[in-house]
Design a protein around this motif. Structure first.
Motif, PDB file in Angstrom:
ATOM      1  N   THR A  49      13.249  91.426  37.123  1.00  0.00           N
ATOM      2  CA  THR A  49      14.133  92.167  38.014  1.00  0.00           C
ATOM      3  C   THR A  49      15.307  92.762  37.239  1.00  0.00           C
ATOM      4  OG1 THR A  49      15.347  90.141  38.508  1.00  0.00           O
ATOM      5  CG2 THR A  49      13.551  90.738  40.003  1.00  0.00           C
ATOM      6  N   GLY A  50      15.749  93.926  37.704  1.00  0.00           N
ATOM      7  CA  GLY A  50      16.932  94.559  37.144  1.00  0.00           C
ATOM      8  C   GLY A  50      16.685  95.546  36.032  1.00  0.00           C
ATOM      9  N   GLY A  51      15.501  95.524  35.429  1.00  0.00           N
ATOM     10  CA  GLY A  51      15.184  96.458  34.363  1.00  0.00           C
ATOM     11  C   GLY A  51      14.790  97.821  34.907  1.00  0.00           C
ATOM     12  N   SER A  52      14.507  98.746  34.010  1.00  0.00           N
ATOM     13  CA  SER A  52      14.207 100.123  34.416  1.00  0.00           C
ATOM     14  C   SER A  52      12.953 100.213  35.281  1.00  0.00           C
ATOM     15  CB  SER A  52      14.049 101.008  33.174  1.00  0.00           C
ATOM     16  OG  SER A  52      15.259 101.083  32.453  1.00  0.00           O
ATOM     17  N   ALA A  53      11.877  99.527  34.877  1.00  0.00           N
ATOM     18  CA  ALA A  53      10.639  99.576  35.659  1.00  0.00           C
ATOM     19  C   ALA A  53      10.844  98.984  37.044  1.00  0.00           C
ATOM     20  CB  ALA A  53       9.516  98.848  34.926  1.00  0.00           C
ATOM     21  N   ASP A  54      11.608  97.907  37.112  1.00  0.00           N
ATOM     22  CA  ASP A  54      11.879  97.271  38.401  1.00  0.00           C
ATOM     23  C   ASP A  54      12.726  98.178  39.290  1.00  0.00           C
ATOM     24  OD1 ASP A  54      11.977  94.765  40.140  1.00  0.00           O
ATOM     25  OD2 ASP A  54      14.118  95.118  39.812  1.00  0.00           O
ATOM     26  N   ARG A  55      13.724  98.829  38.722  1.00  0.00           N
ATOM     27  CA  ARG A  55      14.570  99.735  39.507  1.00  0.00           C
ATOM     28  C   ARG A  55      13.757 100.906  40.044  1.00  0.00           C
ATOM     29  NH1 ARG A  55      18.535 102.523  37.698  1.00  0.00           N
ATOM     30  NH2 ARG A  55      18.015 102.562  35.490  1.00  0.00           N
ATOM     31  N   MET A  56      12.858 101.446  39.205  1.00  0.00           N
ATOM     32  CA  MET A  56      11.990 102.532  39.648  1.00  0.00           C
ATOM     33  C   MET A  56      11.107 102.086  40.795  1.00  0.00           C
ATOM     34  SD  MET A  56       8.826 104.312  37.600  1.00  0.00           S
ATOM     35  CE  MET A  56       7.910 102.758  37.767  1.00  0.00           C
ATOM     36  N   ALA A  57      10.488 100.912  40.639  1.00  0.00           N
ATOM     37  CA  ALA A  57       9.562 100.414  41.661  1.00  0.00           C
ATOM     38  C   ALA A  57      10.269 100.206  42.991  1.00  0.00           C
ATOM     39  CB  ALA A  57       8.918  99.113  41.190  1.00  0.00           C
ATOM     40  N   ARG A  58      11.416  99.571  42.945  1.00  0.00           N
ATOM     41  CA  ARG A  58      12.131  99.277  44.187  1.00  0.00           C
ATOM     42  C   ARG A  58      12.710 100.533  44.821  1.00  0.00           C
ATOM     43  NH1 ARG A  58      12.208  93.860  44.874  1.00  0.00           N
ATOM     44  NH2 ARG A  58      11.619  92.678  43.011  1.00  0.00           N
ATOM     45  N   ALA A  59      13.097 101.495  43.995  1.00  0.00           N
ATOM     46  CA  ALA A  59      13.590 102.761  44.540  1.00  0.00           C
ATOM     47  C   ALA A  59      12.485 103.517  45.253  1.00  0.00           C
ATOM     48  CB  ALA A  59      14.182 103.609  43.415  1.00  0.00           C
ATOM     49  N   MET A  60      11.271 103.414  44.744  1.00  0.00           N
ATOM     50  CA  MET A  60      10.155 104.165  45.310  1.00  0.00           C
ATOM     51  C   MET A  60       9.468 103.446  46.464  1.00  0.00           C
ATOM     52  SD  MET A  60       9.540 107.146  43.839  1.00  0.00           S
ATOM     53  CE  MET A  60       7.753 107.435  43.986  1.00  0.00           C
ATOM     54  N   SER A  61       9.550 102.131  46.511  1.00  0.00           N
ATOM     55  CA  SER A  61       8.700 101.364  47.425  1.00  0.00           C
ATOM     56  C   SER A  61       8.914 101.710  48.899  1.00  0.00           C
ATOM     57  CB  SER A  61       8.902  99.865  47.201  1.00  0.00           C
ATOM     58  OG  SER A  61      10.251  99.492  47.444  1.00  0.00           O
TER      59      SER A  61
END
Length: 335
Positions: A49-61
């Protein structure tokens, strides 16, 4: 619409036909694919959690859930440079209800080339890469290093005295190894500390535990005040960082290195899912495309410094294959 996208991302976009790229960002009619989806989707993130991939995923979900008209649940399965998450994806039913969100290049590539993974690139179908990044080589502002040649000369002349930070298996990691190799400097001369996350590697250089770092440029703005940028791994200068392109920085030493593609983040499924359920694959692809075509989504991504490009499955798979071939050529440096 392209605010917040790095120049590398824009350059990748321009390698295709501009008209086709722009046309791809328009809304498309949904494709009927039996009753898919008729239950929630699982979005599995390859990092914590908190990394770039996680931020992208949560922003898009949440936005993607609106397009699919079904919940999208985000879970994180970090570990072994994304090998844990990749194996998990391939263990799930190939029915289109598990979506893989990750920084695929170079991490997935390196799990195969240097991590002993049992899968291959062709075991995955890449739906889209929406966030491209390039690498920055920067020194701690109190280290005394003002340019890349002085850093490399210090590593050559004083073995074991210079410390650097990288993310294990990243493009930045490989670039440091390449620089030493091209300069004829023994790899053991550098005390290189590898981390499992960009946050840890950045904290190390910001706090002075290491002299320099080689890491994604985007995401490093938060420690800008602690850094002296030495070079960007790109063919041209960028607005965000006052540093020369890598080979311009190396000109005084008469050296040149290949310009490695940095991070490529996006979404994928198993290749078996696309083979067994092509209509579901198309429906999922169009849902992601339609999500990225929305102005409110682009505004949200831009406000949070998250990329929002649509390149589509064909281009995404081409880019991943190219990344694999380049890293395969130099993989011996990471072993």
């Amino acid at each position: 619409m392209f605010e917040g996208i790095s120049q590398t991302g824009r350059k990748v976009l321009m390698t295709g036909t501009l008209a086709a790229v722009l046309a791809s960002l328009t809304m498309t009619a949904p494709v009927a694919a039996d009753d898919y989806p008729d239950r929630p989707l699982d979005m599995v993130v390859g990092f914590g959690t908190g990394g770039s991939a996680d931020r992208m995923a949560r922003a898009m979900s949440n936005f993607l859930a609106e397009e699919l008209e079904t919940p999208v649940r985000v879970t994180n399965r970090p570990g072994a440079g994304t090998q844990v998450s990749a194996n998990y994806i391939l263990s799930r039913p190939d029915d289109g209800y598990t979506l893989y969100a990750s920084t695929f290049a170079p991490y997935l590539t390196n799990t195969i080339l240097t991590g002993g993974a049992s899968y291959a690139i062709d075991d995955f179908s890449f739906v889209n890469f929406q966030w491209f990044d390039l690498d920055l080589i920067a020194a701690n502002k109190d280290s005394g290093f003002e340019d890349l040649p002085s850093l490399l000369e210090e590593i050559r002349d004083n073995p074991g005295q210079v410390r650097g930070s990288v993310v294990q298996g990243s493009a930045g990691h490989l670039m440091v190894r390449l620089l030493l190799d091209e300069a004829g400097i023994p790899q053991d001369n550098l005390n290189l500390v590898t981390y499992n996350s960009g946050g840890e590697a950045r904290s190390a250089v910001a706090g002075g535990q290491v002299h320099f770092t080689s890491i994604s440029a985007e995401g490093s703005e938060g420690i800008r005040e602690f850094l002296t940028p030495l070079a960007v791994v790109n063919d041209e200068r960028i607005d965000q960082w006052d540093a020369p392109p890598i080979n311009e920085a190396l000109e005084p030493m008469g050296l040149e290195v290949p310009v490695l593609q940095g991070s490529m983040r996006g979404f994928a499924v198993s290749s078996e899912m696309e083979r067994q359920y092509p209509e579901r694959f198309e429906a999922l692809s169009e849902a992601i495309q339609n999500t990225l075509a929305r102005k409110d989504v682009q505004d949200h991504l831009s406000a949070n410094d998250i990329g929002g490009v649509w390149v589509g499955p064909e281009r995404a798979n081409e880019l991943m294959q190219t990344n694999y071939e380049v890293f395969e050529k130099y993989a011996h440096l990471l072993k």
